[in-house]
Design a protein around this motif. Sequence first.
Motif, mmCIF file in Angstrom:
data_model
loop_
_atom_site.group_PDB
_atom_site.id
_atom_site.type_symbol
_atom_site.label_atom_id
_atom_site.label_comp_id
_atom_site.label_asym_id
_atom_site.label_seq_id
_atom_site.Cartn_x
_atom_site.Cartn_y
_atom_site.Cartn_z
ATOM 1 N N ALA A 203 -9.426 0.434 -10.602
ATOM 2 C CA ALA A 203 -10.326 0.352 -11.753
ATOM 3 C C ALA A 203 -10.969 -1.022 -11.834
ATOM 4 O O ALA A 203 -12.165 -1.154 -12.142
ATOM 5 N N ALA A 204 -10.192 -2.063 -11.541
ATOM 6 C CA ALA A 204 -10.738 -3.416 -11.554
ATOM 7 C C ALA A 204 -11.768 -3.592 -10.444
ATOM 8 O O ALA A 204 -12.839 -4.179 -10.652
ATOM 9 N N LEU A 205 -11.462 -3.093 -9.256
ATOM 10 C CA LEU A 205 -12.387 -3.204 -8.131
ATOM 11 C C LEU A 205 -13.696 -2.459 -8.403
ATOM 12 O O LEU A 205 -14.755 -2.851 -7.916
ATOM 13 N N MET A 206 -13.622 -1.394 -9.173
ATOM 14 C CA MET A 206 -14.806 -0.601 -9.490
ATOM 15 C C MET A 206 -15.577 -1.137 -10.694
ATOM 16 O O MET A 206 -16.578 -0.567 -11.123
ATOM 17 N N GLY A 207 -15.094 -2.258 -11.267
ATOM 18 C CA GLY A 207 -15.764 -2.857 -12.408
ATOM 19 C C GLY A 207 -15.529 -2.139 -13.715
ATOM 20 O O GLY A 207 -16.255 -2.352 -14.687
ATOM 21 N N LEU A 208 -14.498 -1.294 -13.747
ATOM 22 C CA LEU A 208 -14.210 -0.526 -14.956
ATOM 23 C C LEU A 208 -13.209 -1.223 -15.869
ATOM 24 O O LEU A 208 -13.002 -0.801 -17.009
ATOM 25 N N ALA A 209 -12.561 -2.274 -15.365
ATOM 26 C CA ALA A 209 -11.592 -3.030 -16.147
ATOM 27 C C ALA A 209 -11.510 -4.434 -15.579
ATOM 28 O O ALA A 209 -11.879 -4.674 -14.430
ATOM 29 N N GLN A 210 -11.024 -5.352 -16.398
ATOM 30 C CA GLN A 210 -10.788 -6.699 -15.917
ATOM 31 C C GLN A 210 -9.538 -6.707 -15.046
ATOM 32 O O GLN A 210 -8.756 -5.761 -15.048
ATOM 33 N N GLU A 211 -9.380 -7.788 -14.307
ATOM 34 C CA GLU A 211 -8.162 -7.954 -13.529
ATOM 35 C C GLU A 211 -7.523 -9.291 -13.887
ATOM 36 O O GLU A 211 -8.205 -10.320 -13.849
ATOM 37 N N PRO A 212 -6.240 -9.284 -14.287
ATOM 38 C CA PRO A 212 -5.336 -8.127 -14.352
ATOM 39 C C PRO A 212 -5.587 -7.280 -15.600
ATOM 40 O O PRO A 212 -6.107 -7.775 -16.598
ATOM 41 N N CYS A 213 -5.186 -6.007 -15.530
ATOM 42 C CA CYS A 213 -5.355 -5.116 -16.681
ATOM 43 C C CYS A 213 -4.082 -4.339 -16.981
ATOM 44 O O CYS A 213 -4.124 -3.308 -17.647
ATOM 45 N N LEU A 214 -2.947 -4.842 -16.478
ATOM 46 C CA LEU A 214 -1.665 -4.204 -16.723
ATOM 47 C C LEU A 214 -0.806 -5.070 -17.648
ATOM 48 O O LEU A 214 -0.932 -6.301 -17.651
ATOM 49 N N PRO A 215 0.091 -4.457 -18.418
ATOM 50 C CA PRO A 215 0.989 -5.246 -19.276
ATOM 51 C C PRO A 215 2.010 -5.994 -18.423
ATOM 52 O O PRO A 215 2.694 -5.395 -17.593
ATOM 53 N N GLU A 216 2.108 -7.295 -18.590
ATOM 54 C CA GLU A 216 3.091 -8.067 -17.827
ATOM 55 C C GLU A 216 4.508 -7.653 -18.204
ATOM 56 O O GLU A 216 4.747 -7.275 -19.342
ATOM 57 N N PRO A 217 5.421 -7.641 -17.240
ATOM 58 C CA PRO A 217 5.317 -8.234 -15.908
ATOM 59 C C PRO A 217 4.738 -7.325 -14.825
ATOM 60 O O PRO A 217 4.786 -7.675 -13.650
ATOM 61 N N LEU A 218 4.206 -6.159 -15.163
ATOM 62 C CA LEU A 218 3.610 -5.296 -14.148
ATOM 63 C C LEU A 218 2.424 -6.001 -13.494
ATOM 64 O O LEU A 218 1.683 -6.735 -14.146
ATOM 65 N N GLN A 219 2.260 -5.757 -12.209
ATOM 66 C CA GLN A 219 1.174 -6.352 -11.449
ATOM 67 C C GLN A 219 0.475 -5.279 -10.629
ATOM 68 O O GLN A 219 1.039 -4.223 -10.358
ATOM 69 N N GLY A 220 -0.743 -5.577 -10.212
ATOM 70 C CA GLY A 220 -1.489 -4.670 -9.354
ATOM 71 C C GLY A 220 -0.979 -4.736 -7.923
ATOM 72 O O GLY A 220 0.092 -5.271 -7.653
ATOM 73 N N VAL A 221 -1.755 -4.195 -7.003
ATOM 74 C CA VAL A 221 -1.338 -4.151 -5.603
ATOM 75 C C VAL A 221 -1.461 -5.534 -4.969
ATOM 76 O O VAL A 221 -2.102 -6.444 -5.508
ATOM 77 N N SER A 222 -0.865 -5.698 -3.800
ATOM 78 C CA SER A 222 -0.905 -6.964 -3.073
ATOM 79 C C SER A 222 -2.327 -7.273 -2.614
ATOM 80 O O SER A 222 -3.203 -6.394 -2.605
ATOM 81 N N ALA A 223 -2.555 -8.527 -2.220
ATOM 82 C CA ALA A 223 -3.880 -8.922 -1.734
ATOM 83 C C ALA A 223 -4.269 -8.101 -0.513
ATOM 84 O O ALA A 223 -5.436 -7.698 -0.367
ATOM 85 N N GLU A 224 -3.307 -7.832 0.351
ATOM 86 C CA GLU A 224 -3.587 -7.029 1.548
ATOM 87 C C GLU A 224 -3.989 -5.615 1.171
ATOM 88 O O GLU A 224 -4.982 -5.075 1.686
ATOM 89 N N ASP A 225 -3.246 -5.010 0.269
ATOM 90 C CA ASP A 225 -3.573 -3.642 -0.141
ATOM 91 C C ASP A 225 -4.839 -3.606 -0.997
ATOM 92 O O ASP A 225 -5.546 -2.591 -1.023
ATOM 93 N N ARG A 226 -5.145 -4.697 -1.661
ATOM 94 C CA ARG A 226 -6.375 -4.747 -2.437
ATOM 95 C C ARG A 226 -7.589 -4.617 -1.518
ATOM 96 O O ARG A 226 -8.547 -3.900 -1.831
ATOM 97 N N ALA A 227 -7.513 -5.286 -0.362
ATOM 98 C CA ALA A 227 -8.604 -5.182 0.608
ATOM 99 C C ALA A 227 -8.711 -3.763 1.160
ATOM 100 O O ALA A 227 -9.815 -3.233 1.334
ATOM 101 N N VAL A 228 -7.558 -3.154 1.419
ATOM 102 C CA VAL A 228 -7.549 -1.768 1.900
ATOM 103 C C VAL A 228 -8.130 -0.846 0.838
ATOM 104 O O VAL A 228 -8.944 0.042 1.132
ATOM 105 N N LEU A 229 -7.724 -1.056 -0.394
ATOM 106 C CA LEU A 229 -8.179 -0.217 -1.498
ATOM 107 C C LEU A 229 -9.687 -0.362 -1.706
ATOM 108 O O LEU A 229 -10.393 0.630 -1.940
#
Length: 300
Positions: free
Chosen positions: A264-290
């Motif tokens: 959602a963040a990559l698509m411009g639909l939400a800011q990053e981060p957009c999860l309640p801490e301590p939850l985090q999004g995917v790794s930098a490597e997987d972010r590129a894949v995504l």
Amino acid sequence: MSMTFNGLSAFPITPITQDGIDERAFARLINRLTEAGVDSIGAEGSTGSYAYLSRQERARVAELAVKEAGTTPVLVSIGAIRLRDVLNHAEDAQKAGAQALLLPAMSYFPLRDEEVFSLYAAVSRAVSVPVIIYDAPGTTQFRFSDALVQRIAALPHIASIKVPSAFPTAQEAIARLHRLAEQSPASLTLGVSRDPTAAEGLRHGAKVWYSEWGGLFPKLARRLTDAALAGDHATIESVSATFKPFWEMSNRYGGSLRVIASAAALMGLAQEPCLPEPLQGVSAEDRAVLEELIRTHTPS
């Protein structure tokens, strides 16, 4: 109960920033779902981070969802560890205009069957809208037996059940769907989740898909839902192939929330981060894949 449970029920994330709920981003997500023609919207489900929100935040999200959804029915999760809080969330959701309530069996100490039954019995006495049995063993660690489902299904206002379509295996889930179809009253609509196997569940008697990825890619999920209900195997295979790499990444992260939030963040639909801490999004490597998957698969 005037609501009909059928088709695609899309569950969006609840974008969260350091300052609280990102209301503008949440409104955009809801608008995308209504424009795609989903049959209902599941606000504050597991993908919507309900367990991380305060009562005030949950009430506000319910209000926003109903407002932005227009004529599309909104389902709201009322799950909490303590019955008092469940009833407060139910009151708030109904005041906001929710047309159905999602009720998981949350706990800190493991719950017994009788305790879960008493939870549903108390809620059924207190509400005036349909209640969905929110069967989510991956997050609640509670497993509904067939016998318990039948006891709960006999209560007032119990209208549907969300069955995880691959738990504990896809074959066992399908067998369970068939058992529930034979044993349950006609008033209980069978629904499935676990997106990678949901189409199979729809082909075996489920009437509604409670979809996490449908909350981000509603048009693709709409196509898959319609194809599954119509028995269109070619379209099922085609759309599933598009979804597959997203589902595979979700599996590696133990669920869809982190991956969907990053997408959602990559698509411009939400800011990053957009999860309640301590939850985090995917790794930098997987972010590129995504990011590449979003570009090449062009889901909408």
